[in-house]
Scaffold this motif. Structure first.
Motif, PDB file in Angstrom:
ATOM      1  N   VAL A   1       0.841  -1.200   0.000  1.00  0.00           N
ATOM      2  CA  VAL A   1       0.000   0.000   0.000  1.00  0.00           C
ATOM      3  C   VAL A   1       0.879   1.253   0.000  1.00  0.00           C
ATOM      4  O   VAL A   1       0.658   2.180  -0.786  1.00  0.00           O
ATOM      5  CB  VAL A   1      -0.965   0.002   1.201  1.00  0.00           C
ATOM      6  N   ARG A   2       1.883   1.276   0.865  1.00  0.00           N
ATOM      7  CA  ARG A   2       2.783   2.431   0.935  1.00  0.00           C
ATOM      8  C   ARG A   2       3.452   2.691  -0.412  1.00  0.00           C
ATOM      9  O   ARG A   2       3.495   3.814  -0.904  1.00  0.00           O
ATOM     10  CB  ARG A   2       3.838   2.211   2.031  1.00  0.00           C
TER      11      ARG A   2
ATOM     12  N   GLY B   1       3.341   5.694  -3.480  1.00  0.00           N
ATOM     13  CA  GLY B   1       4.559   6.426  -3.808  1.00  0.00           C
ATOM     14  C   GLY B   1       5.211   7.078  -2.604  1.00  0.00           C
ATOM     15  O   GLY B   1       5.880   8.099  -2.742  1.00  0.00           O
ATOM     16  N   LEU B   2       5.029   6.478  -1.433  1.00  0.00           N
ATOM     17  CA  LEU B   2       5.562   7.045  -0.199  1.00  0.00           C
ATOM     18  C   LEU B   2       6.755   6.255   0.298  1.00  0.00           C
ATOM     19  O   LEU B   2       6.805   5.034   0.156  1.00  0.00           O
ATOM     20  CB  LEU B   2       4.480   7.044   0.884  1.00  0.00           C
TER      21      LEU B   2
ATOM     22  N   VAL C   1       5.845   8.090   5.786  1.00  0.00           N
ATOM     23  CA  VAL C   1       4.702   7.520   6.497  1.00  0.00           C
ATOM     24  C   VAL C   1       4.951   7.600   8.009  1.00  0.00           C
ATOM     25  O   VAL C   1       4.051   7.971   8.770  1.00  0.00           O
ATOM     26  CB  VAL C   1       4.420   6.070   6.051  1.00  0.00           C
ATOM     27  N   ALA C   2       6.152   7.297   8.438  1.00  0.00           N
ATOM     28  CA  ALA C   2       6.492   7.391   9.861  1.00  0.00           C
ATOM     29  C   ALA C   2       6.261   8.806  10.367  1.00  0.00           C
ATOM     30  O   ALA C   2       5.657   9.013  11.434  1.00  0.00           O
ATOM     31  CB  ALA C   2       7.945   6.971  10.088  1.00  0.00           C
TER      32      ALA C   2
ATOM     33  N   SER D   1      -5.229   6.105   7.317  1.00  0.00           N
ATOM     34  CA  SER D   1      -5.535   7.520   7.212  1.00  0.00           C
ATOM     35  C   SER D   1      -4.409   8.294   6.524  1.00  0.00           C
ATOM     36  O   SER D   1      -4.662   9.078   5.604  1.00  0.00           O
ATOM     37  CB  SER D   1      -5.788   8.097   8.607  1.00  0.00           C
ATOM     38  N   VAL D   2      -3.176   8.054   6.938  1.00  0.00           N
ATOM     39  CA  VAL D   2      -2.059   8.826   6.377  1.00  0.00           C
ATOM     40  C   VAL D   2      -1.671   8.373   4.968  1.00  0.00           C
ATOM     41  O   VAL D   2      -1.033   9.125   4.244  1.00  0.00           O
ATOM     42  CB  VAL D   2      -0.817   8.853   7.303  1.00  0.00           C
ATOM     43  N   THR D   3      -2.068   7.166   4.585  1.00  0.00           N
ATOM     44  CA  THR D   3      -1.792   6.692   3.223  1.00  0.00           C
ATOM     45  C   THR D   3      -3.031   6.794   2.330  1.00  0.00           C
ATOM     46  O   THR D   3      -2.998   6.352   1.179  1.00  0.00           O
ATOM     47  CB  THR D   3      -1.292   5.234   3.217  1.00  0.00           C
TER      48      THR D   3
END
Length: 82
Positions: free
Chosen positions: A10-11, A15-16, A21-22, A52-54
């Motif tokens: 997913v990350r 493209g993260l 993400v951390a 939420s953040v991704t």
């Protein structure tokens, strides 16, 4: 192992980098790395924060783990259940 594969997939599809993400999750990179590698206990709240953040779907991530299919979460990233 399936959780680790799912989170990483997913990350990467978003493209993260792990460090990004951390930072968004408010975690030290080491803590996030342990989470993503599956070396911590299953934490639904942390999975919800990750989703939420991704901008992905926590339900799809948990389902992917339950059915041992990491690609399920990646295919459902944009179809969020509420």
């Amino acid at each position: 192992m399936v959780l680790s594969q799912t989170l990483k997939l997913v990350r990467q599809r978003r493209g993260l980098k792990a460090s990004e993400v951390a930072r968004r999750m408010g975690l030290p990179l080491r803590t996030y790395s342990l989470f993503e590698s599956g070396r911590t206990r299953l934490d639904v709240d942390r999975i919800a924060l990750f989703a939420s953040v991704t901008d992905s779907d926590a339900h799809a991530i948990l389902t992917a783990v339950a059915i041992s299919a990491p690609h399920f979460a990646a295919r459902r990233m944009d179809n969020k259940l509420t």
